[in-house]
Scaffold this motif. Structure first.
Motif, mmCIF file in Angstrom:
data_model
loop_
_atom_site.group_PDB
_atom_site.id
_atom_site.type_symbol
_atom_site.label_atom_id
_atom_site.label_comp_id
_atom_site.label_asym_id
_atom_site.label_seq_id
_atom_site.Cartn_x
_atom_site.Cartn_y
_atom_site.Cartn_z
ATOM 1 N N ARG A 176 0.836 -1.213 0.000
ATOM 2 C CA ARG A 176 0.000 0.000 0.000
ATOM 3 C C ARG A 176 0.864 1.253 0.000
ATOM 4 O O ARG A 176 0.552 2.230 -0.694
ATOM 5 C CB ARG A 176 -0.921 0.018 1.217
ATOM 6 N N LEU A 177 1.930 1.241 0.797
ATOM 7 C CA LEU A 177 2.798 2.412 0.870
ATOM 8 C C LEU A 177 3.525 2.647 -0.451
ATOM 9 O O LEU A 177 3.660 3.799 -0.898
ATOM 10 C CB LEU A 177 3.783 2.271 2.028
ATOM 11 N N VAL A 178 3.973 1.577 -1.078
ATOM 12 C CA VAL A 178 4.613 1.709 -2.391
ATOM 13 C C VAL A 178 3.592 2.228 -3.406
ATOM 14 O O VAL A 178 3.873 3.160 -4.173
ATOM 15 C CB VAL A 178 5.231 0.364 -2.849
ATOM 16 N N TRP A 179 2.397 1.642 -3.415
ATOM 17 C CA TRP A 179 1.358 2.079 -4.358
ATOM 18 C C TRP A 179 1.013 3.541 -4.130
ATOM 19 O O TRP A 179 0.867 4.314 -5.080
ATOM 20 C CB TRP A 179 0.110 1.198 -4.225
ATOM 21 N N ARG A 180 0.904 3.931 -2.860
ATOM 22 C CA ARG A 180 0.549 5.313 -2.524
ATOM 23 C C ARG A 180 1.645 6.275 -2.988
ATOM 24 O O ARG A 180 1.351 7.392 -3.409
ATOM 25 C CB ARG A 180 0.315 5.430 -1.022
ATOM 26 N N ALA A 181 2.905 5.853 -2.886
ATOM 27 C CA ALA A 181 4.006 6.709 -3.336
ATOM 28 C C ALA A 181 3.956 6.914 -4.847
ATOM 29 O O ALA A 181 4.254 8.001 -5.347
ATOM 30 C CB ALA A 181 5.338 6.103 -2.926
ATOM 31 N N ILE A 182 3.566 5.876 -5.567
ATOM 32 C CA ILE A 182 3.495 5.948 -7.032
ATOM 33 C C ILE A 182 2.202 6.620 -7.494
ATOM 34 O O ILE A 182 2.181 7.344 -8.480
ATOM 35 C CB ILE A 182 3.618 4.530 -7.645
ATOM 36 N N HIS A 183 1.110 6.359 -6.754
ATOM 37 C CA HIS A 183 -0.215 6.893 -7.089
ATOM 38 C C HIS A 183 -0.752 7.649 -5.880
ATOM 39 O O HIS A 183 -1.508 7.083 -5.086
ATOM 40 C CB HIS A 183 -1.183 5.758 -7.448
ATOM 41 N N PRO A 184 -0.397 8.921 -5.738
ATOM 42 C CA PRO A 184 -0.857 9.681 -4.567
ATOM 43 C C PRO A 184 -2.386 9.696 -4.477
ATOM 44 O O PRO A 184 -3.078 9.594 -5.493
ATOM 45 C CB PRO A 184 -0.323 11.091 -4.819
ATOM 46 N N PRO A 185 -2.901 9.800 -3.249
ATOM 47 C CA PRO A 185 -4.361 9.835 -3.090
ATOM 48 C C PRO A 185 -4.964 11.012 -3.844
ATOM 49 O O PRO A 185 -4.322 12.061 -3.970
ATOM 50 C CB PRO A 185 -4.562 10.016 -1.588
ATOM 51 N N PRO A 186 -6.168 10.841 -4.329
ATOM 52 C CA PRO A 186 -6.823 11.956 -5.021
ATOM 53 C C PRO A 186 -7.126 13.074 -4.027
ATOM 54 O O PRO A 186 -7.347 12.799 -2.842
ATOM 55 C CB PRO A 186 -8.110 11.329 -5.562
ATOM 56 N N PRO A 187 -7.116 14.308 -4.479
ATOM 57 C CA PRO A 187 -7.425 15.410 -3.561
ATOM 58 C C PRO A 187 -8.873 15.317 -3.082
ATOM 59 O O PRO A 187 -9.757 14.884 -3.814
ATOM 60 C CB PRO A 187 -7.197 16.662 -4.405
ATOM 61 N N ALA A 188 -9.073 15.693 -1.847
ATOM 62 C CA ALA A 188 -10.420 15.685 -1.264
ATOM 63 C C ALA A 188 -11.009 17.085 -1.408
ATOM 64 O O ALA A 188 -10.659 17.989 -0.662
ATOM 65 C CB ALA A 188 -10.364 15.267 0.196
ATOM 66 N N ALA A 189 -11.868 17.233 -2.377
ATOM 67 C CA ALA A 189 -12.513 18.525 -2.585
ATOM 68 C C ALA A 189 -13.530 18.768 -1.466
ATOM 69 O O ALA A 189 -14.040 17.827 -0.856
ATOM 70 C CB ALA A 189 -13.209 18.532 -3.942
ATOM 71 N N ALA A 225 -12.551 21.016 4.786
ATOM 72 C CA ALA A 225 -11.874 22.083 5.509
ATOM 73 C C ALA A 225 -10.421 21.655 5.726
ATOM 74 O O ALA A 225 -10.108 20.464 5.715
ATOM 75 C CB ALA A 225 -12.573 22.333 6.843
ATOM 76 N N ALA A 226 -9.562 22.616 5.966
ATOM 77 C CA ALA A 226 -8.143 22.310 6.169
ATOM 78 C C ALA A 226 -7.943 21.361 7.347
ATOM 79 O O ALA A 226 -7.124 20.444 7.281
ATOM 80 C CB ALA A 226 -7.356 23.603 6.377
ATOM 81 N N TRP A 227 -8.706 21.550 8.425
ATOM 82 C CA TRP A 227 -8.549 20.686 9.597
ATOM 83 C C TRP A 227 -8.965 19.253 9.275
ATOM 84 O O TRP A 227 -8.371 18.313 9.799
ATOM 85 C CB TRP A 227 -9.324 21.222 10.803
ATOM 86 N N ALA A 259 -6.104 17.673 7.320
ATOM 87 C CA ALA A 259 -4.983 17.398 8.223
ATOM 88 C C ALA A 259 -5.290 16.211 9.122
ATOM 89 O O ALA A 259 -4.435 15.344 9.335
ATOM 90 C CB ALA A 259 -4.672 18.635 9.060
ATOM 91 N N ALA A 260 -6.514 16.154 9.654
ATOM 92 C CA ALA A 260 -6.909 15.032 10.525
ATOM 93 C C ALA A 260 -6.914 13.721 9.748
ATOM 94 O O ALA A 260 -6.457 12.685 10.254
ATOM 95 C CB ALA A 260 -8.277 15.298 11.147
ATOM 96 N N ALA A 261 -7.423 13.754 8.517
ATOM 97 C CA ALA A 261 -7.449 12.542 7.691
ATOM 98 C C ALA A 261 -6.034 12.070 7.389
ATOM 99 O O ALA A 261 -5.734 10.870 7.503
ATOM 100 C CB ALA A 261 -8.223 12.802 6.395
ATOM 101 N N MET A 262 -5.151 13.006 7.036
ATOM 102 C CA MET A 262 -3.778 12.626 6.719
ATOM 103 C C MET A 262 -3.086 12.050 7.956
ATOM 104 O O MET A 262 -2.435 11.003 7.874
ATOM 105 C CB MET A 262 -2.982 13.815 6.189
ATOM 106 N N ALA A 263 -3.241 12.700 9.094
ATOM 107 C CA ALA A 263 -2.601 12.224 10.323
ATOM 108 C C ALA A 263 -3.118 10.842 10.715
ATOM 109 O O ALA A 263 -2.330 9.948 11.044
ATOM 110 C CB ALA A 263 -2.834 13.220 11.456
#
Length: 191
Positions: free
Chosen positions: A73-86, A89-91, A94-98
């Protein structure tokens, strides 16, 4: 841009994860549930019970599978970054990423600490009875204690992070109704 145009585009442009990322996510989730159930059953059986030995082997094997899938998953994520979440809110972003990175950390730490527990006791780690994972550390009480401590803390961290992850999904589905869960589900074609 209308959603009709977006749905015809590549997965990254639609806001959806790739099919591979979706598959890795849901298989990992199913295996996490399986490894937890195996752990609960294993702990309820007395030492020396032949069924317990089989459950321990399955628990370790599923744990090693989770370790391999998390690395993939980490290798795949590095090659295919997650799609932006339109529309987040910024928080929220940030909470999702953390929380996602903490989940990855725990999904690596739990099988590695389980490995240290087995290695610290000099116990073989059979993989579904097919082969044994090599023991790369000496069998010492200190190695076992490190593994045991990390495994115990990681267990509660995993529970908390999974509850948080599910609560966030429910929030986005039931309250926000913003299509966030759809990002991790196969695209539905009309009919």
């Amino acid at each position: 841009m209308s959603t009709d145009v977006i749905t015809a585009a590549a997965p990254e442009a639609t806001g959806r994860y790739t099919a591979t990322a979706q598959w890795l996510h849901w298989v990992s989730a199913a295996l996490m549930l399986a490894v937890l159930i195996l752990a609960w059953v294993m702990e309820s059986l007395p030492n020396g019970d032949t069924v317990r030995a089989t459950i321990v082997m399955l628990h370790k094997s599923v744990g090693l599978t989770i370790l391999a899938l998390t690395a993939a998953r980490l290798v795949w994520r590095a090659i295919h970054p997650p799609p932006p979440a339109a529309r987040w809110a910024a928080w929220e972003s940030a909470a999702a990423m953390a929380s996602h990175w903490l989940l990855y950390l725990v999904l690596l730490a739990m099988p590695l600490s389980g490995y240290l527990m087995s290695a610290g006791r000099g116990r073989a780690i059979p993989y579904f009875g097919l082969f044994e994972a090599p023991l790369l550390t000496p069998a010492t009480d200190a190695i076992w204690r490190i593994g045991s401590t990390v495994h115990a803390v990681g267990q509660w961290a995993l529970y908390a992070l999974v509850v948080l992850h599910i609560a966030a999904a429910v929030w986005h589905v039931a309250v926000r109704r913003d299509g966030t869960l759809d990002r991790m589900l196969p695209e539905q074609t009309g009919g």
